[in-house]
Design a protein around this motif. Structure first.
Motif, mmCIF file in Angstrom:
data_model
loop_
_atom_site.group_PDB
_atom_site.id
_atom_site.type_symbol
_atom_site.label_atom_id
_atom_site.label_comp_id
_atom_site.label_asym_id
_atom_site.label_seq_id
_atom_site.Cartn_x
_atom_site.Cartn_y
_atom_site.Cartn_z
ATOM 1 N N GLU A 1 -25.937 33.595 -71.723
ATOM 2 C CA GLU A 1 -25.381 34.527 -72.534
ATOM 3 C C GLU A 1 -26.079 34.723 -73.856
ATOM 4 O O GLU A 1 -26.167 33.731 -74.366
ATOM 5 N N SER A 2 -25.688 35.736 -74.646
ATOM 6 C CA SER A 2 -25.977 36.169 -75.852
ATOM 7 C C SER A 2 -25.309 35.557 -76.417
ATOM 8 O O SER A 2 -24.409 35.835 -76.271
ATOM 9 N N ILE A 3 -25.394 35.468 -77.669
ATOM 10 C CA ILE A 3 -25.742 34.705 -78.821
ATOM 11 C C ILE A 3 -25.870 34.682 -79.856
ATOM 12 O O ILE A 3 -26.638 34.788 -80.024
ATOM 13 N N ASP A 4 -24.443 35.011 -80.876
ATOM 14 C CA ASP A 4 -24.994 35.023 -82.491
ATOM 15 C C ASP A 4 -25.364 34.317 -83.335
ATOM 16 O O ASP A 4 -25.057 32.833 -82.582
ATOM 17 N N GLU A 5 -25.972 34.015 -84.531
ATOM 18 C CA GLU A 5 -26.424 32.534 -84.562
ATOM 19 C C GLU A 5 -25.407 31.893 -85.851
ATOM 20 O O GLU A 5 -25.187 30.568 -85.441
ATOM 21 N N ALA A 6 -23.494 32.459 -85.460
ATOM 22 C CA ALA A 6 -22.884 31.834 -86.212
ATOM 23 C C ALA A 6 -22.195 30.955 -84.796
ATOM 24 O O ALA A 6 -21.473 30.242 -85.769
ATOM 25 N N GLY A 7 -22.597 31.229 -83.837
ATOM 26 C CA GLY A 7 -21.863 30.769 -82.418
ATOM 27 C C GLY A 7 -22.956 29.527 -82.136
ATOM 28 O O GLY A 7 -22.173 28.845 -80.700
ATOM 29 N N ILE A 8 -23.646 29.394 -82.786
ATOM 30 C CA ILE A 8 -24.454 28.015 -81.903
ATOM 31 C C ILE A 8 -23.726 26.986 -82.642
ATOM 32 O O ILE A 8 -23.844 26.688 -83.587
ATOM 33 N N ARG A 9 -23.564 26.262 -81.721
ATOM 34 C CA ARG A 9 -23.331 24.545 -81.670
ATOM 35 C C ARG A 9 -23.879 23.442 -81.855
ATOM 36 O O ARG A 9 -24.739 23.734 -80.964
ATOM 37 N N ARG A 10 -23.980 21.859 -82.525
ATOM 38 C CA ARG A 10 -24.660 21.352 -81.774
ATOM 39 C C ARG A 10 -24.543 20.775 -80.166
ATOM 40 O O ARG A 10 -23.006 20.780 -79.518
ATOM 41 N N VAL B 1 -34.938 29.710 -76.375
ATOM 42 C CA VAL B 1 -35.577 30.256 -77.731
ATOM 43 C C VAL B 1 -37.060 30.102 -76.709
ATOM 44 O O VAL B 1 -37.861 30.000 -76.209
ATOM 45 N N ARG B 2 -37.141 31.312 -77.904
ATOM 46 C CA ARG B 2 -39.102 32.037 -78.091
ATOM 47 C C ARG B 2 -39.582 31.486 -79.276
ATOM 48 O O ARG B 2 -39.307 32.399 -80.533
ATOM 49 N N VAL B 3 -40.596 30.682 -80.102
ATOM 50 C CA VAL B 3 -40.945 30.579 -80.999
ATOM 51 C C VAL B 3 -41.832 31.199 -81.389
ATOM 52 O O VAL B 3 -43.583 30.204 -80.166
ATOM 53 N N PRO B 4 -42.172 31.585 -81.893
ATOM 54 C CA PRO B 4 -44.240 32.638 -82.450
ATOM 55 C C PRO B 4 -44.838 31.388 -82.543
ATOM 56 O O PRO B 4 -44.424 29.905 -83.333
ATOM 57 N N GLY B 5 -45.887 31.179 -81.681
ATOM 58 C CA GLY B 5 -46.812 29.838 -82.415
ATOM 59 C C GLY B 5 -47.028 28.903 -81.754
ATOM 60 O O GLY B 5 -47.530 27.806 -81.695
ATOM 61 N N ARG B 6 -46.557 29.006 -80.367
ATOM 62 C CA ARG B 6 -45.247 27.416 -79.819
ATOM 63 C C ARG B 6 -45.319 28.376 -78.041
ATOM 64 O O ARG B 6 -44.627 28.951 -78.456
ATOM 65 N N ALA C 1 -32.941 29.576 -86.091
ATOM 66 C CA ALA C 1 -32.087 30.403 -84.880
ATOM 67 C C ALA C 1 -31.636 31.382 -84.804
ATOM 68 O O ALA C 1 -31.544 31.673 -83.230
ATOM 69 N N SER C 2 -32.757 32.579 -86.037
ATOM 70 C CA SER C 2 -32.815 33.792 -85.384
ATOM 71 C C SER C 2 -33.627 33.868 -84.159
ATOM 72 O O SER C 2 -33.848 35.264 -82.911
ATOM 73 N N ASP C 3 -34.617 32.966 -84.003
ATOM 74 C CA ASP C 3 -35.307 32.746 -82.047
ATOM 75 C C ASP C 3 -34.396 32.248 -80.776
ATOM 76 O O ASP C 3 -35.606 32.560 -79.966
ATOM 77 N N VAL C 4 -33.413 32.300 -81.028
ATOM 78 C CA VAL C 4 -32.215 31.887 -79.780
ATOM 79 C C VAL C 4 -32.539 33.242 -79.490
ATOM 80 O O VAL C 4 -31.695 34.110 -79.919
ATOM 81 N N ARG C 5 -32.483 33.594 -78.113
ATOM 82 C CA ARG C 5 -32.381 34.312 -76.662
ATOM 83 C C ARG C 5 -30.935 34.736 -76.205
ATOM 84 O O ARG C 5 -30.852 35.235 -75.861
#
Length: 256
Positions: free
Chosen positions: A63-72, A78-83, A168-172
């Motif tokens: 499900e889509s989520i914004d950065e503020a909603g991410i929890r431990r 996640v799609r990480v540029p260069g990895r 955190a912005s790389d999280v899809r």
């Protein structure tokens, strides 16, 4: 008239079923919007890094989520540029921006000085411990680990890149276990479409039935004149027999 009456029932059913089906479809759309159903996607797990939580070939809902909603503890896509060759991967959030993440033995993990309980981790009794680390996660970034620590290429192996963290912005999206009850908007929408289509079919059938020409059985009988009800007279019957006792094939009406 009979054919028109025969097509009336299906037309009435169509007038009821089509609006009802459209109302159910509208309700399904509202339900999808409220439950966030439209903001989800299904993906297939390709790697081994998240065993035993998610196995290769298993389908999960993201499900889509914004950065503020991410929890431990969240499992994120996640799609990480260069990895990872630019491919999206599933990993678990261990540290948020500003957290101090440490592992003295490469196995146990402490966040902000407190060892965390990780029942989801696959422990390899005969495998080597992972690398040791002691990092502070930069603001706006995440420290991610796989559940299969012995086979996960995660933040531990990129410590030279901002302490191994990812933006955190790389999280899809975040993986979510979707119960069957939350699928009701989809089921309601499917039933609404089916109901509307059946109604349209009945309406077309009723219209065609009402316009069908009268059948041969309903056509006027060839003897449907004024004498049809009382039958031929005695003279009529006699007129059908000639002097030689053979039928002449012609009927003449005689006035009574």
């Amino acid at each position: 008239m009979k054919s028109q009456r025969a097509g009336r029932g299906p037309r009435i059913a169509a007038w009821l079923m089509v609006p009802l089906g459209l109302m159910l479809l509208l309700g399904a759309g509202v339900g999808m919007a409220r439950t966030g159903f439209l903001d989800r996607e299904r993906i297939t797990v390709a790697g081994d890094a998240m065993r035993p939580t998610y196995r290769p070939g298993e389908e999960v809902t993201v499900e889509s989520i914004d950065e503020a909603g991410i929890r431990r503890g969240d499992v994120v896509l996640v799609r990480v540029p260069g990895r990872y060759g630019g491919a999206p991967v599933l990993q678990r959030v261990i540290g948020l921006g500003g957290d101090h993440v440490k592992s003295r033995d490469g196995t146990r993990v402490a966040v902000n000085g407190k060892e965390i309980d990780e029942p989801y981790v696959l422990r390899d009794k005969f495998g080597l411990p992972g690398p040791r680390y002691d990092v502070t996660v930069p603001e706006g970034r995440l420290f991610l680990l796989g559940d299969h620590r012995a086979n996960a290429n995660d933040s531990r192996y990129f410590l030279g890149e901002q302490s191994g963290s990812v933006a955190a912005s790389d999280v899809r999206g975040r993986v979510r276990d979707v119960p069957a009850a939350s699928l009701w908007p989809l089921a309601l929408g499917a039933f609404g479409v089916l109901l509307a289509l059946v109604g349209v079919g009945l309406g077309i059938g009723g219209y065609l039935t009402g316009r069908r020409p009268r059948s041969a059985d309903a056509a006027t009988a060839p003897w449907s004149g004024p004498y049809a009800q009382r039958g031929p007279t005695r003279g009529d019957r006699e007129g059908c027999t000639g002097s030689h006792g053979k039928s002449c094939g012609i009927t003449h009406a005689r006035k009574p």
